[in-house]
Design a protein around this motif. Structure first.
Motif, mmCIF file in Angstrom:
data_model
loop_
_atom_site.group_PDB
_atom_site.id
_atom_site.type_symbol
_atom_site.label_atom_id
_atom_site.label_comp_id
_atom_site.label_asym_id
_atom_site.label_seq_id
_atom_site.Cartn_x
_atom_site.Cartn_y
_atom_site.Cartn_z
ATOM 1 N N SER A 209 0.867 -1.191 -0.092
ATOM 2 C CA SER A 209 -0.106 -0.100 -0.098
ATOM 3 C C SER A 209 0.717 1.189 0.216
ATOM 4 C CB SER A 209 -0.837 -0.017 1.328
ATOM 5 O OG SER A 209 -0.168 -0.054 2.494
ATOM 6 N N VAL A 210 0.264 2.214 -0.255
ATOM 7 C CA VAL A 210 1.017 3.675 0.117
ATOM 8 C C VAL A 210 0.160 4.360 0.921
ATOM 9 C CG1 VAL A 210 -0.062 4.883 -2.071
ATOM 10 C CG2 VAL A 210 1.970 5.728 -1.061
ATOM 11 N N ILE A 240 -4.702 2.703 -1.000
ATOM 12 C CA ILE A 240 -4.201 4.187 -0.423
ATOM 13 C C ILE A 240 -4.659 4.219 0.898
ATOM 14 C CG2 ILE A 240 -4.072 6.608 -0.929
ATOM 15 C CD1 ILE A 240 -4.562 5.929 -4.054
ATOM 16 N N SER A 278 4.615 4.270 9.608
ATOM 17 C CA SER A 278 5.550 3.592 8.961
ATOM 18 C C SER A 278 6.189 2.561 9.200
ATOM 19 C CB SER A 278 6.235 4.785 7.940
ATOM 20 O OG SER A 278 6.959 5.437 9.100
ATOM 21 N N ARG A 283 5.811 2.082 1.522
ATOM 22 C CA ARG A 283 5.613 3.578 0.604
ATOM 23 C C ARG A 283 4.842 4.767 1.628
ATOM 24 N NH1 ARG A 283 4.525 -0.542 -2.722
ATOM 25 N NH2 ARG A 283 2.472 0.464 -3.423
ATOM 26 N N CYS A 284 5.378 5.830 1.884
ATOM 27 C CA CYS A 284 4.646 6.864 2.322
ATOM 28 C C CYS A 284 4.862 8.116 1.633
ATOM 29 C CB CYS A 284 5.391 7.148 3.754
ATOM 30 S SG CYS A 284 5.173 5.649 4.937
ATOM 31 N N TYR A 296 8.000 11.761 -0.987
ATOM 32 C CA TYR A 296 7.942 10.234 -0.709
ATOM 33 C C TYR A 296 8.778 10.161 0.285
ATOM 34 C CZ TYR A 296 4.639 7.874 -3.830
ATOM 35 O OH TYR A 296 3.536 7.243 -4.666
ATOM 36 N N GLU A 440 3.311 5.443 -8.331
ATOM 37 C CA GLU A 440 2.977 4.007 -8.122
ATOM 38 C C GLU A 440 2.869 3.446 -9.538
ATOM 39 O OE1 GLU A 440 2.356 2.601 -5.272
ATOM 40 O OE2 GLU A 440 3.123 4.523 -4.186
ATOM 41 N N PRO A 450 10.363 1.139 -2.407
ATOM 42 C CA PRO A 450 11.088 2.581 -2.408
ATOM 43 C C PRO A 450 12.713 2.306 -2.395
ATOM 44 C CG PRO A 450 9.822 1.823 -0.289
ATOM 45 C CD PRO A 450 9.346 0.843 -1.247
#
Ligand code: NG1
Ligand code: ZN
Length: 541
Positions: A209-210, A240, A278, A283-284, A296, A440, A450
């Motif tokens: 996910s992000v 998301i 996180s 991914r953030c 990011y 993405e 990442p």
């Protein structure tokens, strides 16, 4: 007594603070919201003039202060193709904003009409929107008063991200032409993005996910809306996770202390907002207050924090689009170039020129400069290090991409993704939501997390400092802000210092948005970058 001019009469309700001088800068007008009413009123008049000058084409007005604190606000104008206001008009905006009286304002307005041969019979047309700041509705009152006093036809699009307003402005002005850009409303924006996202995704499934920190700004509700149009995770779509999307309490916006959120928080503090929870290698991303910037980041297995900033997004996009163009059989026909500012990390510039073998252009700070330079390439990738940017496809490039007959199944599938990206990427201005989907898509196609993205090059240690000086206006630069030509003798001293450091690079320039001089330094180690920045700051003080 003769009846008062409607513009003067309405202006009397929004008096200019006598002791203030305003300037339309790189981000329009921006300041404490409490003193902004007269400025917004006058910006509304300028939007009317600009629309008349362009034969009634629609001009956009956005009320936002982006990444600034909640009690700031600002106003900026959008030109018909969704670009930022043309440079020469910034000076007119400044003149109107500083007219000392209602009467002087009418005189300036009439003088512009006369000098620029503006036909007053043309009906001006303006659209506007605002971010979630509490002062927004009050400032809209000032804007509407100007639009009514100038006989302008207008539409209030209420709450939008800055890039959404740019998008709608372009859609309205291209409607019915061969350059039609999309449906001119918010739903049209989501539909365009989601259709392009699905096409770019093809049969690819997303991994993980992000998590997106929306800075408690307008990007939160708009991202939640966008998600409704995207394929769901159960269909193999992207998951998301939205955090920091509280727009009910506007004081949470961009809050660096209690609520710790937003792209600026992440950049300044070099750590993730606590609410993003996180986990290693997840991914953030963080948006800013009007969702035109994105940063990011991730934490590694050893808990170290890694920022993937605008330079990283630019290099990822240039790498991937260059590969797609070659794989589609268009390698020789699409010249990809990258535009950066002096704040781009030197390692990113070296990676683009030496590894990707693509040309790099350096422009002064401010996206309007980058945008302009990017239009010179077939495919122009531009990003500021702080995460504001996009990828522009020229008309010639679009024709080549759309007309090309693929010669093999491999070419055909690369071409499909390339075509989808031309619709996914906002062509008007940097757009955090569009950039999020772009990143993405690329990571999914490359099967990269990442970490793989981060490993493409190693950033040079750097330091950005802010120095308060007596008069920042004496600092004049040349060579895309990389050299000082005034005050005399300062550059020679900076050069001498830089020469003492391995991989040293440093420059000083006056900020366009704050009353300060910024000093940037890079060197082989963090200690040396800090030391070089401190020494250059001493020279500047
Ligand atoms: P100034 O204050 O002129 O450095 C800052 C950012 C720009 C740009 C503008 C507009 C840095 C070093 N500078 O400009 O990149 O985003 O604000 O918001 O980040
Ligand atoms: Zn912004």
């Amino acid at each position: 007594m003769a009846s008062q001019h409607p513009i003067a009469a309405a202006s009397a309700k929004f008096p200019k603070p006598a002791d203030r001088t305003f300037q339309y800068g790189t981000a329009g007008f921006r300041m404490k919201a409490a003193i902004l009413d007269s400025v917004v009123y006058r910006a509304g008049l300028l939007a009317a003039l600009r629309s008349r000058k362009l034969n009634g084409q629609i001009i956009g007005v956005m009320i936002t202060a982006s990444h600034n604190p909640p009690d700031d606000n600002g106003v900026k104008l959008v030109d018909p193709m969704g670009e930022m206001l043309e440079g020469t008009w910034e000076a007119y905006a400044t003149i109107l904003a500083n007219a000392p009286s209602d009467q002087a304002l009418v005189e300036a307005y009439d003088k512009f009409t006369l000098d620029m041969k503006i036909d007053s019979a043309i009906k001006p047309r303006v659209i506007f929107a605002r971010d979630t700041r509490a002062s927004g509705p009050r400032l809209v009152t000032a804007l509407v008063a100007a639009l009514e006093a100038s006989g302008t036809e207008y539409t209030d699009y209420k709450l939008l991200t800055t890039p959404q307003l740019h998008y709608i402005t372009r859609c309205l002005n291209t409607k019915g032409t061969t350059y039609e850009y999309g449906e001119p409303n918010e739903q049209g924006y989501y539909e365009k993005l989601s259709a392009a996202f699905r096409a770019a995704m093809g049969t690819k499934k997303f991994n993980g996910s992000v998590t997106v920190d929306c800075a408690n700004g307008v990007g939160g509700p708009k991202l939640r809306e966008l998600i409704k149009y995207l394929p769901s995770p159960t269909e193999g779509g992207l998951e998301i996770k939205v955090v920091n999307d509280d727009v009910v309490e506007p004081e949470r916006l961009n809050h660096q202390i209690s609520y710790q959120c937003g792209a600026d928080f992440v950049k300044t503090n070099q750590r993730a907002p606590p609410s993003s929870h996180s986990t290693p290698l997840a991914r953030c991303a963080s948006l800013d207050g009007d969702a035109d910037r994105i940063m990011y980041y991730f934490v590694d297995s050893d808990n170290s924090f890694h920022l993937l900033d605008g330079d990283r997004i630019a290099t990822l996009a240039a790498l991937y689009i260059g590969d797609l163009a070659r794989n589609a059989g268009l390698g020789e026909k699409l010249k990809v170039g990258v535009v950066q500012t002096a704040y781009a990390n030197g390692a990113s510039t070296a990676y683009i020129t030496q590894d990707l073998k693509l040309p790099v252009v350096c422009t002064p700070t401010g996206v309007k400069h980058l945008h302009h330079a990017a239009t010179k390439f077939d495919v122009g990738v531009y990003f500021e290090a702080n995460g504001h940017g996009t990828v522009l496809f020229s008309d010639v490039a679009l024709k080549r991409i759309n007309k090309y007959e693929p010669q093999s199944p491999a070419q055909s599938s690369a071409l499909d993704v390339l075509r989808a990206l031309t619709a996914l990427i906002n062509q008007t201005v940097g757009d955090a939501l569009s950039d999020l989907l772009l990143v993405e898509i690329i990571l999914a196609h490359k099967s990269w997390g990442p970490k793989e993205w981060d490993l493409t090059y190693t950033d040079l240690p750097n330091r950005l400092g802010r120095i308060e000086v007596a008069d920042r206006n004496i600092f004049k630069t040349t060579d895309a802000e990389r050299k000082l030509e005034s005050p005399p003798g300062v550059q020679v001293q900076i050069d001498a210092l830089v020469g003492k450091y391995k991989n040293g690079r440093s420059f000083a320039r006056a900020s366009g948005t704050e009353d300060a001089v910024r000093v940037y330094a890079e060197a082989a180690t963090k200690g040396e970058a800090d030391e070089l920045a401190a020494k250059v700051a001493d020279v500047v003080k």
